[in-house]
Scaffold this active site. Structure first.
Site, PDB file in Angstrom:
ATOM      1  N   LYS A  25      -9.403  80.322  -1.852  1.00  0.00           N
ATOM      2  CA  LYS A  25      -7.948  80.167  -1.881  1.00  0.00           C
ATOM      3  C   LYS A  25      -7.523  78.717  -2.048  1.00  0.00           C
ATOM      4  O   LYS A  25      -6.544  78.443  -2.748  1.00  0.00           O
ATOM      5  CB  LYS A  25      -7.323  80.763  -0.626  1.00  0.00           C
ATOM      6  CG  LYS A  25      -7.636  80.062   0.672  1.00  0.00           C
ATOM      7  CD  LYS A  25      -6.953  80.743   1.833  1.00  0.00           C
ATOM      8  CE  LYS A  25      -7.222  80.030   3.148  1.00  0.00           C
ATOM      9  NZ  LYS A  25      -6.733  78.640   3.156  1.00  0.00           N
ATOM     10  N   THR A  26      -8.229  77.772  -1.412  1.00  0.00           N
ATOM     11  CA  THR A  26      -7.856  76.360  -1.550  1.00  0.00           C
ATOM     12  C   THR A  26      -8.046  75.895  -2.980  1.00  0.00           C
ATOM     13  O   THR A  26      -7.214  75.179  -3.538  1.00  0.00           O
ATOM     14  CB  THR A  26      -8.683  75.485  -0.594  1.00  0.00           C
ATOM     15  OG1 THR A  26      -8.479  75.926   0.752  1.00  0.00           O
ATOM     16  CG2 THR A  26      -8.278  74.022  -0.705  1.00  0.00           C
TER      17      THR A  26
ATOM     18  N   ASP B  71       0.011  76.754   1.974  1.00  0.00           N
ATOM     19  CA  ASP B  71      -1.299  77.289   2.360  1.00  0.00           C
ATOM     20  C   ASP B  71      -1.193  77.938   3.741  1.00  0.00           C
ATOM     21  O   ASP B  71      -0.325  77.581   4.544  1.00  0.00           O
ATOM     22  CB  ASP B  71      -2.311  76.140   2.391  1.00  0.00           C
ATOM     23  CG  ASP B  71      -3.752  76.638   2.458  1.00  0.00           C
ATOM     24  OD1 ASP B  71      -3.982  77.838   2.224  1.00  0.00           O
ATOM     25  OD2 ASP B  71      -4.647  75.806   2.732  1.00  0.00           O
ATOM     26  N   GLU B  72      -2.077  78.900   4.043  1.00  0.00           N
ATOM     27  CA  GLU B  72      -2.137  79.564   5.354  1.00  0.00           C
ATOM     28  C   GLU B  72      -0.779  80.132   5.769  1.00  0.00           C
ATOM     29  O   GLU B  72      -0.333  79.981   6.910  1.00  0.00           O
ATOM     30  CB  GLU B  72      -2.653  78.590   6.429  1.00  0.00           C
ATOM     31  CG  GLU B  72      -3.986  77.950   6.127  1.00  0.00           C
ATOM     32  CD  GLU B  72      -5.173  78.902   6.245  1.00  0.00           C
ATOM     33  OE1 GLU B  72      -4.951  80.103   6.499  1.00  0.00           O
ATOM     34  OE2 GLU B  72      -6.315  78.450   6.090  1.00  0.00           O
TER      35      GLU B  72
ATOM     36  N   GLN C 115      -6.530  86.974   8.988  1.00  0.00           N
ATOM     37  CA  GLN C 115      -7.014  85.804   9.726  1.00  0.00           C
ATOM     38  C   GLN C 115      -5.907  85.149  10.541  1.00  0.00           C
ATOM     39  O   GLN C 115      -5.984  83.965  10.869  1.00  0.00           O
ATOM     40  CB  GLN C 115      -7.617  84.779   8.758  1.00  0.00           C
ATOM     41  CG  GLN C 115      -8.859  85.273   8.043  1.00  0.00           C
ATOM     42  CD  GLN C 115      -9.539  84.182   7.244  1.00  0.00           C
ATOM     43  OE1 GLN C 115     -10.055  83.217   7.790  1.00  0.00           O
ATOM     44  NE2 GLN C 115      -9.542  84.326   5.929  1.00  0.00           N
TER      45      GLN C 115
ATOM     46  N   ARG D 286     -17.358  83.412   9.089  1.00  0.00           N
ATOM     47  CA  ARG D 286     -17.835  82.019   9.014  1.00  0.00           C
ATOM     48  C   ARG D 286     -19.277  81.974   8.536  1.00  0.00           C
ATOM     49  O   ARG D 286     -19.762  80.920   8.116  1.00  0.00           O
ATOM     50  CB  ARG D 286     -17.751  81.326  10.381  1.00  0.00           C
ATOM     51  CG  ARG D 286     -16.379  81.202  11.038  1.00  0.00           C
ATOM     52  CD  ARG D 286     -15.333  80.688  10.102  1.00  0.00           C
ATOM     53  NE  ARG D 286     -14.618  81.792   9.488  1.00  0.00           N
ATOM     54  CZ  ARG D 286     -13.866  81.671   8.378  1.00  0.00           C
ATOM     55  NH1 ARG D 286     -13.776  80.501   7.768  1.00  0.00           N
ATOM     56  NH2 ARG D 286     -13.228  82.694   7.876  1.00  0.00           N
TER      57      ARG D 286
END
Length: 607
Positions: free
Chosen positions: A42-43, A224-225, A255, A564
């Site tokens: 996504k980044t 973002d987020e 998340q 993770r």
């Protein structure tokens, strides 16, 4: 105005993008939600979107890219100005868009519009410590506010500001607290951290001309987020974009784990309600983890009812099964985990040229690090704790241990001084007078009980610290550890040995094992992840057991932990296993207990 469609030179040629990522990057004007699963790039997608906008004629000053951490902002900025060399050359010397956190953006607005909030441009920004000093003065001067402790008052003020509540939505005491606090900040020409968001919302709402100026200035807003935004952040974005409607956001509601910070992931779920014409792009391919880990995480999160469902998949190989370890106690669990790590390290040593793989041990609460640290220390294995203090260095642990040390040895002046400095005079005198005598009359658990009761220690923590629940958990963990000892002297000796081996160095070896809470692990990745304490009462935490919404957040927290892991995932429990283990496909699991061999090696216990 940007053009629809992608040309060869409009996207960083050194970055391989999937068709879904290209669809997001090359979207034309209008709102867009990028629903991005864990490990889906996504980044990278958001960064390429920003570059695409600049390549299509948008001046950098017209674009805002908002993140939640300075680290994420730096990463995005470096990707734009860094690799590849052609990209660096293209943007060198030019201005770059605003790339920063919500709070840094809010501060930049307030520097220009401070007068509208009753301050000058020379205002200062108070941290929590500064705010609490003001609050203590207010509570000391206002009898009507005696129901508040400084910690509770600070959290109440934060709730009011983050939710942008009006005075008519507050009761008399809340209103008085807020009024006195705001008056104090104005007199000091200061804003607190929450003001950097709340005051911007109020300025925008009260000054249409000012709002229109910023709407005209910034024609594209990237976020973002997005699943982590709270009400004040939501309102800033909605007000800023309601004219041009070019709001592009990326995030993953699966998340969303920051409800305790006032975040509201329903803003993510309701994006299409706010922006009916929005384009929705789903990024479901995971580039990080093995197929087994992706399938396990997808099966787990599928059990949540409140979510935006998306298909999670990967082209990566199956890899190892999910290793689940069952133990009877926290110490036994820790020894099993360390045994597995030793086995893995031994395998690496037998394979020349194999790079040492990264290892992380994740847990729900800081208190859980105690048993793991103990096993690592006795095994002489280097480790580093992220965002926390080692267990026996934590204030609340040192307070209780100081009482026990003084009880055991009245000549211990350091412990006596700590007691005197920590507690009010009458309480300290009672401890100092009675502890040496009681050490001869009471057993260890009774002596700890006397210290906690005499000091009202849990109440003391609740008054003094905003994270009092975590600190209480730490003390409870120490008490649980103490149940394994029959004598005070034996317990004090063991703690002393643990502290002696717990050497804190400024620089740890590159192969040091990473210890951190799941919350701190968000955004990171490791070759091997050990998720410990997957028990009922820990994960999900006992404080969430009576709320379905909180259970779902605990499941999202477990999902974050699982995703993770890149190559191998170990999940362990002691006592009653978590319901979340039952959400995993059984065919993906390899189960071991303390009396079984594991990972090709016999389990080793460290005394």
């Amino acid at each position: 105005m940007i053009k629809q469609g992608m040309r060869k030179n409009q996207v960083d040629n050194d970055t391989s993008l999937s068709s879904a990522q290209i669809e997001a990057v090359t979207h034309g004007p209008g709102p867009m939600l990028i629903a991005a699963g864990a490990g889906s790039g996504k980044t990278r997608t958001l960064t390429q979107r920003l570059i695409y906008l600049m390549n299509n004629g948008l001046a950098p000053r017209e674009i805002i890219a908002i993140t939640f951490t300075n680290k994420a902002a730096d990463e995005m900025r470096n990707r734009i100005l860094g690799s590849p060399s052609s990209q660096k050359k293209k943007f060198r010397g030019k201005s770059v868009p605003f790339i920063g956190t919500f709070h840094s953006f809010g501060a930049s607005i307030l520097r220009k519009e401070a007068k509208l909030a009753g301050r000058t441009r020379a205002f200062v920004i108070f941290d929590d410590s500064d705010s609490k000093k003001i609050i203590k003065k207010i509570l000391g001067a206002e009898d009507a506010l005696k129901r508040y402790t400084p910690v509770k008052a600070r959290r109440e003020l934060s709730r009011i500001k983050n939710n942008v509540l009006n005075t008519d939505e507050l009761d008399a005491q809340q209103g008085l607290l807020f009024e006195k606090y705001e008056d104090s900040l104005k007199k000091l020409n200061a804003f607190d951290f929450d003001d950097l968001l709340e005051k911007v919302v109020r300025i925008f709402k009260s000054n249409p001309g000012v709002l229109e100026g910023y709407q005209n200035k910034y024609s594209f807003v990237l976020v973002d987020e997005y699943q982590d935004i709270n009400t004040s952040q939501y309102l800033i974005l909605k007000l800023l974009c309601e004219k041009h409607r070019n709001l592009n956001v990326v995030g993953d509601d699966q998340q969303s784990i920051y409800g305790f910070r006032w975040s509201d992931f329903t803003n993510f779920l309701n994006f299409e309600r706010d922006w009916p014409e929005a384009k929705i792009v789903n990024l479901g391919e995971n580039y990080r983890s093995t197929s087994t880990i992706v399938r396990a995480s997808a099966s787990l999160i599928d059990k949540n009812k409140l979510q935006r469902r998306k298909k999670l998949w990967t082209q990566n190989e199956n890899g190892d099964p999910i290793y689940v370890l069952g133990a009877q106690t926290a110490e036994e669990e820790a020894n099993m985990v360390i045994s597995s790590i030793v086995s893995r390290r031994s395998l690496e040593n037998k394979m020349p040229g194999l790079v040492t793989e990264s290892i992380a041990i994740l847990y729900r609460t800081n208190a859980q690090s105690r048993a793991i640290e103990q096993a690592l220390n006795f095994g002489s294995m280097p480790y580093k704790i992220f965002g926390g203090v080692r267990f026996y260095e934590r204030k609340e642990i040192k307070d209780v241990v100081a009482g026990l040390r003084y009880a055991s040895n009245p000549k211990d002046e350091l412990s006596r001084e700590r007691i005197a400095k920590t507690f009010k005079k009458s309480v300290a005198e009672e401890l100092i007078k009675n502890l040496p005598r009681l050490a001869k009359e009471l057993n260890l658990m009774e002596l700890i009980g006397f210290i906690l009761k005499t000091t009202n220690y849990f109440d003391y923590l609740a008054v003094k610290f905003e994270n009092s629940e975590d600190r209480i958990d730490n003390v409870s963990e120490l008490v649980q550890f103490a149940t394994g000892f029959s004598s005070l002297v034996g317990f004090i000796e063991r703690v002393a040995l643990l502290q002696a081996t717990d050497v804190i160095t400024k620089k740890q070896p590159s192969h040091a094992i990473n210890l951190m809470t799941i919350h701190l692990a968000k955004g990171l990745e490791f070759d091997n992840v050990y998720l410990i304490g997957v028990n009922e009462g820990l994960l999900p935490h006992q404080r969430s057991l009576f709320s379905e919404e909180e259970i779902e957040e605990e499941r999202r927290l477990t999902y974050v932990a699982i995703t993770r892991a890149k190559k191998r995932l170990h999940m362990s429990f002691y006592g009653l296993p978590s319901r979340f283990l039952g959400d995993l496909p059984p065919e993906l699991i390899e189960f071991s207990t303390s009396d079984q061999s594991f990972d090709g090696e016999k389990t080793v216990f460290l005394d």
